[in-house]
Design an enzyme around this catalytic site. Structure first.
Site, PDB file in Angstrom:
ATOM      1  N   HIS A  64       2.878  21.407  30.216  1.00  0.00           N
ATOM      2  CA  HIS A  64       1.535  20.934  30.567  1.00  0.00           C
ATOM      3  C   HIS A  64       0.962  21.752  31.711  1.00  0.00           C
ATOM      4  CE1 HIS A  64       3.444  17.289  28.702  1.00  0.00           C
ATOM      5  NE2 HIS A  64       2.331  17.382  28.016  1.00  0.00           N
ATOM      6  N   HIS A  65       1.456  22.988  31.878  1.00  0.00           N
ATOM      7  CA  HIS A  65       0.884  23.776  32.988  1.00  0.00           C
ATOM      8  C   HIS A  65      -0.583  24.086  32.695  1.00  0.00           C
ATOM      9  CE1 HIS A  65       1.602  27.087  30.229  1.00  0.00           C
ATOM     10  NE2 HIS A  65       0.884  27.863  30.999  1.00  0.00           N
ATOM     11  N   LYS A  70      -0.774  23.024  22.505  1.00  0.00           N
ATOM     12  CA  LYS A  70      -1.253  23.625  21.256  1.00  0.00           C
ATOM     13  C   LYS A  70      -0.076  24.112  20.439  1.00  0.00           C
ATOM     14  CE  LYS A  70      -4.767  25.024  18.802  1.00  0.00           C
ATOM     15  NZ  LYS A  70      -4.083  24.388  17.655  1.00  0.00           N
ATOM     16  N   LYS A  94       3.961  32.169  24.045  1.00  0.00           N
ATOM     17  CA  LYS A  94       3.003  32.898  23.214  1.00  0.00           C
ATOM     18  C   LYS A  94       1.589  32.782  23.804  1.00  0.00           C
ATOM     19  CE  LYS A  94       3.683  31.930  18.894  1.00  0.00           C
ATOM     20  NZ  LYS A  94       3.659  31.440  17.489  1.00  0.00           N
ATOM     21  N   LYS A 106       4.438  21.578  19.463  1.00  0.00           N
ATOM     22  CA  LYS A 106       4.790  21.794  18.046  1.00  0.00           C
ATOM     23  C   LYS A 106       5.091  20.456  17.409  1.00  0.00           C
ATOM     24  CE  LYS A 106       5.472  25.481  15.422  1.00  0.00           C
ATOM     25  NZ  LYS A 106       4.785  26.753  15.667  1.00  0.00           N
ATOM     26  N   SER A 362      -7.161  30.055  16.678  1.00  0.00           N
ATOM     27  CA  SER A 362      -7.292  28.608  16.886  1.00  0.00           C
ATOM     28  C   SER A 362      -8.072  28.324  18.165  1.00  0.00           C
ATOM     29  CB  SER A 362      -5.907  27.955  17.016  1.00  0.00           C
ATOM     30  OG  SER A 362      -5.372  27.681  15.758  1.00  0.00           O
TER      31      SER A 362
HETATM   32  N1  GLU Z   1       1.556  27.604  13.822  1.00  0.00           N
HETATM   33  C1  GLU Z   1       1.002  28.757  14.430  1.00  0.00           C
HETATM   34  C2  GLU Z   1       1.970  29.328  15.457  1.00  0.00           C
HETATM   35  O1  GLU Z   1       3.127  29.074  15.390  1.00  0.00           O
HETATM   36  C3  GLU Z   1      -0.388  28.509  14.982  1.00  0.00           C
HETATM   37  C4  GLU Z   1      -0.483  27.513  16.061  1.00  0.00           C
HETATM   38  C5  GLU Z   1      -1.912  27.154  16.462  1.00  0.00           C
HETATM   39  O2  GLU Z   1      -2.843  27.729  15.929  1.00  0.00           O
HETATM   40  O3  GLU Z   1      -2.059  26.287  17.327  1.00  0.00           O
HETATM   41  O4  GLU Z   1       1.610  30.103  16.295  1.00  0.00           O
END
Ligand code: GLU
Length: 471
Positions: A64-65, A70, A94, A106, A362
């Site tokens: 939560h930084h 996402k 990422k 996730k 996204s």
């Molecule tokens: N599932 C994709 C990933 O692993 C996209 C995640 C997203 O768009 O939030 O990067």
């Protein structure tokens, strides 16, 4: 698989290797690594035959930084808590590397979607969403899911509809999920984004003199021999962009086997063939490879694992002949495989930034949803009118006219998809360069993965530090 340690431990092992090259105290490193919130739920599904099945599902908010969290939601019968934690952690790193201002998350539902009807899948997705709403694990400012393995735009539309019906009148509701169909607030270019990002990332690596000289390869993408494992959304689009820019996709692998043609395969035709016959095998002009994993060991310049994790292990790593491996999937190499490939001098372009195209676009989708306006709407005409004027003036002054194709190119104002591609290209090029610079900054840094982790750790570390949460 043969991997003796868990996926989350695997990620943390790579993290620890990189952490040694940073200055952060242990406490901050531990906080960066920790999976902050883990939601495990079970709920009943009434199947089409009236039987009742209990469904197991997860959502992990790794960090939560930055908020919202996402990351995608996967439907796979291999889903377990460890896997979702690992994938959520990879999302944190990422997003940090590509400067997308989100924490990692996730989700996973432990089902093989092929075993369920569309109606059943819809019930599962909607129930999962309402569970997330109940637990405050979804929302435009809280946690924003997206497609992942086994899910796509259809599921995202169900998620949005369920969320919206539980939040009537919430003006930003569309930002609760990304990867939606365009009619539901999706952005043009999201479907192909991960594959395109993989392509832009590898192209930038292939444009780097130092790397290509070391590998004994010529600069650029043209005529590079590429193998793609997995013909899902990511593999398909990666193959498409490689071919479009002049590379040869010499082999494509799927569950049922692989096919090989040294002159290059056309992914669209392969896709249609598989749709028609139910198998990738027996594609016109190509050689069958019965054991799919053998395709990974063929001679090539670039190998793209674009399916699930741990496909290259200590067993097959010694046989890999590729010079560059582009990790389009999340975690396709085990730590042992990584070490073996390193010793062989193979350049591994790591998952956690190479497949960031999906989350980058996204982010653009989320911004579009919050701003309630399509990209390009305000400036497209203005740019076109301006370009027409400028071109007209030049033609008048020079007395020469450009041809119709050139005119269309010069006058064109950016559409949504142009801007999305351009934003993605910029993101992937900058991220590749930043990782390369870090790699170059210290001869002790063994590979790109460690360099990428260093970049991620420094960014998340700085955010935690400047938040002052460690008084
Ligand atoms: N599932 C994709 C990933 O692993 C996209 C995640 C997203 O768009 O939030 O990067």
């Amino acid at each position: 698989m043969s991997n003796p340690i868990s996926f989350f431990e695997n990620v943390n092992k790579s993290f620890d290797k990189a952490a040694k090259f940073t200055q952060w105290p242990n406490g901050i490193l531990e906080q960066i690594k920790a999976a902050n919130s883990v939601l495990r739920i079970k709920f009943p599904l009434k199947r089409d035959d009236d039987s009742i099945e209990v469904i197991e599902a997860y959502r992990v908010q790794h960090s939560h930084h930055k908020t919202p969290c996402k990351g995608g939601i996967r439907f796979s019968d291999a889903v377990n808590q460890d896997e979702v934690m690992a994938l959520a952690a990879l999302m944190t790193y990422k997003c940090a590397i590509v400067n997308v201002p989100f924490g990692g998350g996730k989700g996973g539902i432990k089902i093989n979607p092929k075993n369920y009807s569309e109606f059943e899948l819809q019930k599962i997705t909607r129930r999962y969403t309402s569970e997330l709403v109940k637990k405050n694990f979804i929302g435009p400012g809280i946690d924003v899911p997206a497609p992942d393995y086994g899910t796509g735009a259809r599921e995202m539309a169900w998620i949005l509809d369920t969320y919206s019906s539980l939040h009537p009148g919430e003006v930003d509701a569309a930002g609760c999920v990304t990867g939606k169909p365009v009619s539901q607030g999706g952005v043009r270019g999201r479907t192909e984004a991960t594959g395109l990002g993989v392509f832009y990332g590898i192209r930038e690596v292939c444009n780097t003199h130092k790397v290509m000289d070391k590998l004994g390869l010529s600069l650029g993408i043209k005529d590079k021999r590429v193998i793609v494992q997995g013909m899902g959304n990511v593999g398909f689009h990666t193959a498409k962009f490689f071919r479009a820019y002049g590379a040869k996709v010499i082999a494509i692998a799927e569950y049922e086997g692989a096919i090989y043609n040294e002159n290059g395969l056309n992914e669209e035709e392969v896709f249609q063939h598989r749709k028609k016959t139910g198998s990738i095998l027996n594609f016109a002009g190509a050689q069958n490879i019965i054991k799919s994993s053998d395709a990974l060991e063929l001679d090539c310049d670039i190998l793209i694992p674009a399916a699930l994790e741990s496909v290259i292990t200590k067993e097959n790593a010694p046989n890999i002949k590729a010079k560059i491996i582009g990790e389009a999937a999340n975690g396709p190499l085990t730590v042992e495989a990584d070490e073996i490939l390193d010793k062989k001098g193979i350049v591994v372009v790591p998952d956690m930034y190479l497949n960031a195209g999906g989350v980058t676009v996204s982010y653009f989708e989320w911004l579009k949803n919050l701003s309630h306006v399509r990209y390009g709407r305000m400036e497209k005409r203005f740019t076109e009118n301006m370009n027409k004027q400028i071109l007209g003036q030049i033609e008048e002054l020079t007395g020469k006219k450009v041809n119709a194709t050139e005119r269309a190119f010069i006058e064109h104002g950016a559409d949504e998809v142009d801007l999305v591609y351009s934003g993605l290209e910029e993101t992937m090029i900058s991220a590749t360069r930043e990782i390369m610079e870090t790699w170059d900054s210290n001869p002790e840094i063994p590979n790109m993965r460690t360099a990428a982790f260093i970049v991620a750790i420094n960014k998340v570390g700085t955010a935690y530090d400047e938040l002052g949460i460690f008084p």
